[in-house]
Design a protein around this motif. Structure first.
Motif, PDB file in Angstrom:
ATOM      1  N   ILE A  54      -5.003-102.397  40.783  1.00 12.59           N
ATOM      2  CA  ILE A  54      -4.095-101.854  39.694  1.00 12.59           C
ATOM      3  C   ILE A  54      -4.629-102.550  38.553  1.00 12.59           C
ATOM      4  N   TYR A  55      -5.147-101.578  37.522  1.00 13.60           N
ATOM      5  CA  TYR A  55      -5.380-102.062  36.200  1.00 13.60           C
ATOM      6  C   TYR A  55      -4.151-102.042  35.299  1.00 13.60           C
ATOM      7  N   THR A  56      -4.059-102.938  34.491  1.00 12.29           N
ATOM      8  CA  THR A  56      -2.866-103.095  33.689  1.00 12.29           C
ATOM      9  C   THR A  56      -3.459-103.104  32.095  1.00 12.29           C
ATOM     10  N   MET A  57      -2.272-103.000  31.274  1.00 12.86           N
ATOM     11  CA  MET A  57      -2.686-102.680  29.906  1.00 12.86           C
ATOM     12  C   MET A  57      -3.612-103.775  29.458  1.00 12.86           C
ATOM     13  N   TRP A 207       9.466 -97.796  35.791  1.00 15.13           N
ATOM     14  CA  TRP A 207      10.375 -97.668  36.677  1.00 15.13           C
ATOM     15  C   TRP A 207       9.757 -97.792  38.270  1.00 15.13           C
ATOM     16  N   LEU A 208       8.709 -97.027  38.631  1.00 17.20           N
ATOM     17  CA  LEU A 208       8.122 -97.145  39.733  1.00 17.20           C
ATOM     18  C   LEU A 208       7.741 -98.566  40.276  1.00 17.20           C
ATOM     19  N   LYS A 209       7.135 -99.313  39.374  1.00 17.95           N
ATOM     20  CA  LYS A 209       6.681-100.692  39.758  1.00 17.95           C
ATOM     21  C   LYS A 209       7.857-101.566  39.842  1.00 17.95           C
ATOM     22  N   GLN A 210       8.909-101.550  39.350  1.00 19.10           N
ATOM     23  CA  GLN A 210      10.222-101.988  39.691  1.00 19.10           C
ATOM     24  C   GLN A 210      10.949-101.655  40.902  1.00 19.10           C
ATOM     25  N   HIS A 211      10.700-100.369  41.169  1.00 21.27           N
ATOM     26  CA  HIS A 211      11.444 -99.885  42.352  1.00 21.27           C
ATOM     27  C   HIS A 211      10.787 -99.120  43.462  1.00 21.27           C
ATOM     28  N   SER A 243      -0.037 -87.236  41.817  1.00 22.90           N
ATOM     29  CA  SER A 243       1.323 -87.119  41.921  1.00 22.90           C
ATOM     30  C   SER A 243       1.971 -88.334  41.901  1.00 22.90           C
ATOM     31  N   PRO A 244       3.529 -88.166  41.470  1.00 19.92           N
ATOM     32  CA  PRO A 244       4.548 -89.398  41.514  1.00 19.92           C
ATOM     33  C   PRO A 244       4.723 -89.842  42.884  1.00 19.92           C
ATOM     34  N   LEU A 245       4.480 -89.244  43.946  1.00 13.69           N
ATOM     35  CA  LEU A 245       4.681 -89.762  45.417  1.00 13.69           C
ATOM     36  C   LEU A 245       3.512 -90.236  45.715  1.00 13.69           C
ATOM     37  N   GLN A 246       2.291 -89.861  45.295  1.00  6.34           N
ATOM     38  CA  GLN A 246       1.330 -90.543  45.833  1.00  6.34           C
ATOM     39  C   GLN A 246       0.939 -92.011  45.002  1.00  6.34           C
ATOM     40  N   PHE A 247       1.389 -91.854  43.602  1.00  8.21           N
ATOM     41  CA  PHE A 247       1.425 -93.036  42.894  1.00  8.21           C
ATOM     42  C   PHE A 247       2.234 -94.106  43.557  1.00  8.21           C
ATOM     43  N   GLN A 248       3.414 -93.737  44.090  1.00  2.19           N
ATOM     44  CA  GLN A 248       4.414 -94.773  44.588  1.00  2.19           C
ATOM     45  C   GLN A 248       3.604 -95.151  45.737  1.00  2.19           C
ATOM     46  N   LYS A 249       3.084 -94.170  46.729  1.00  7.39           N
ATOM     47  CA  LYS A 249       2.628 -94.891  47.904  1.00  7.39           C
ATOM     48  C   LYS A 249       1.159 -95.686  47.819  1.00  7.39           C
ATOM     49  N   GLN A 250       0.550 -95.623  46.567  1.00  4.58           N
ATOM     50  CA  GLN A 250      -0.525 -96.611  46.322  1.00  4.58           C
ATOM     51  C   GLN A 250       0.024 -97.905  45.660  1.00  4.58           C
ATOM     52  N   LEU A 251       1.174 -97.790  45.160  1.00  3.86           N
ATOM     53  CA  LEU A 251       1.724 -99.105  44.509  1.00  3.86           C
ATOM     54  C   LEU A 251       2.242-100.038  45.890  1.00  3.86           C
ATOM     55  N   ARG A 252       2.848 -99.246  46.926  1.00  2.79           N
ATOM     56  CA  ARG A 252       3.526 -99.855  48.181  1.00  2.79           C
ATOM     57  C   ARG A 252       2.428-100.561  49.015  1.00  2.79           C
ATOM     58  N   LEU A 253       1.338 -99.807  48.986  1.00  3.51           N
ATOM     59  CA  LEU A 253       0.057-100.244  49.843  1.00  3.51           C
ATOM     60  C   LEU A 253      -0.472-101.330  49.428  1.00  3.51           C
ATOM     61  N   GLN A 254      -0.692-101.365  47.818  1.00  2.34           N
ATOM     62  CA  GLN A 254      -1.234-102.466  47.150  1.00  2.34           C
ATOM     63  C   GLN A 254      -0.450-103.682  47.267  1.00  2.34           C
TER      64      GLN A 254
END
Length: 308
Positions: A54-57, A207-211, A243-254
């Motif tokens: 995950i790259y941050t700002m 929001w996605l990162k928090q939830h 997509s938002p769903l794929q983005f959330q999936k990557q956050l979860r797996l990471q």
């Protein structure tokens, strides 16, 4: 594809001076956190395998060698004297493409604080931006000599612990001001305009990162950032490459991967913590993203000495 390497006389140019300064501190392969908040240094003697991260700002800089970053279907390459500006948190695939023993990859990463950027931009006489424009979240550009000089001075401060707490914030502010006034300024500022699509998607990502463990209702997230579903999906994909769903999936797996790697959590516990109800689905999607089942992947990471 055959790689071509060029030997550099590092002391003969500003970027060579920066490379030498980094190498003085990073004398062997690894990732070096420094006493200066947000600044890390990196060295590798050989190319690396692609890694999901995950790259941050922040601002990534290559002082020597070369690197590739994939965001969705877009492939970005940057090398000696280039920087990569990331304006929102994004899951990417990254790897070093040019490095060898005599000419190792040398780079740095400087994360940036949004409040400092907003404050600096408010005090500068910058041209207005279009509020409905969408900027790219990751951009590669060549560094000019004045920016390289500022970065070199910041790295050198790591060896002056008495002065660093006072001078580092001033040099980091100088770097931000130079970014805002340079060719990447519009990209950086676009994500700060409250009514811009870029800022709204940034808010959705926060929001996605928090939830990330919660069940995602795309229509509710679109409403949260005051967009229609179709407009939200369009801008989200344009900015993140997915997509938002794929983005959330990557956050979860990471997140699950970091839990297993850093806290010795088993796959079942990790999958439940990040929101998976089915362990088999977790294992399947984990293997699809990282190329190996959880236990094997974490074992390989530990054997490779991945920084935790």
């Amino acid at each position: 594809m055959q790689q071509h390497y060029v030997a550099y006389n590092n002391g003969s140019s500003p970027i060579g001076t920066l490379a030498n300064t980094i190498e003085t501190i990073a004398q062997s392969d690894g990732d070096y956190a420094t006493a200066i908040p947000g600044l890390s240094l990196h060295r590798r003697r050989t190319p690396t395998e692609p890694v999901h991260c995950i790259y941050t700002m922040g601002l990534g800089v290559v002082a020597q060698g070369g690197k590739q970053v994939m965001l969705g279907d877009a492939l970005l390459e940057y090398g000696r004297g280039d920087c990569m500006l990331t304006t929102i948190d994004l899951p990417v695939i990254s790897h070093i493409t040019q490095a060898r023993i005599k000419d190792p990859f040398l780079g740095l990463m400087l994360t940036m604080d949004v409040r400092t950027i907003v404050q600096a931009a408010s005090e500068m006489d910058l041209p207005p931006l279009q509020r409905n424009s969408t900027s790219q979240p990751i951009t590669v550009a060549a560094l000019d000599d004045l920016m390289i000089d500022a970065l070199t001075r910041l790295v050198r401060l790591t060896s002056e612990p008495l002065l660093a707490p006072k001078l580092a914030p001033l040099i980091k502010e100088e770097i931000i001001v130079r970014l805002l006034a340079g060719p990447l300024g519009s990209q950086l500022r676009n994500f700060l305009i409250t009514e811009s699509p870029s800022h709204q998607i940034t808010k959705a990502i926060a929001w996605l990162k928090q939830h990330f463990a919660q069940t995602l209702q795309v229509e509710e997230l679109a409403a949260y950032v005051h967009m229609s579903q179709s407009t939200f999906r369009q801008h989200f994909r344009a900015i993140t490459g997915t997509s938002p769903l794929q983005f959330q999936k990557q956050l979860r797996l990471q997140e699950a991967r970091q839990l297993m790697l850093n806290q010795n959590v088993d796959a079942g516990t990790a999958s439940s913590f990040v929101g998976y109800e089915s362990p088999s689905q977790f294992n399947r999607e984990y293997r699809r993203l990282f190329g190996a089942p959880p236990r094997k992947d974490v074992k390989q990471l530990r054997q490779a000495g991945v920084m935790r």
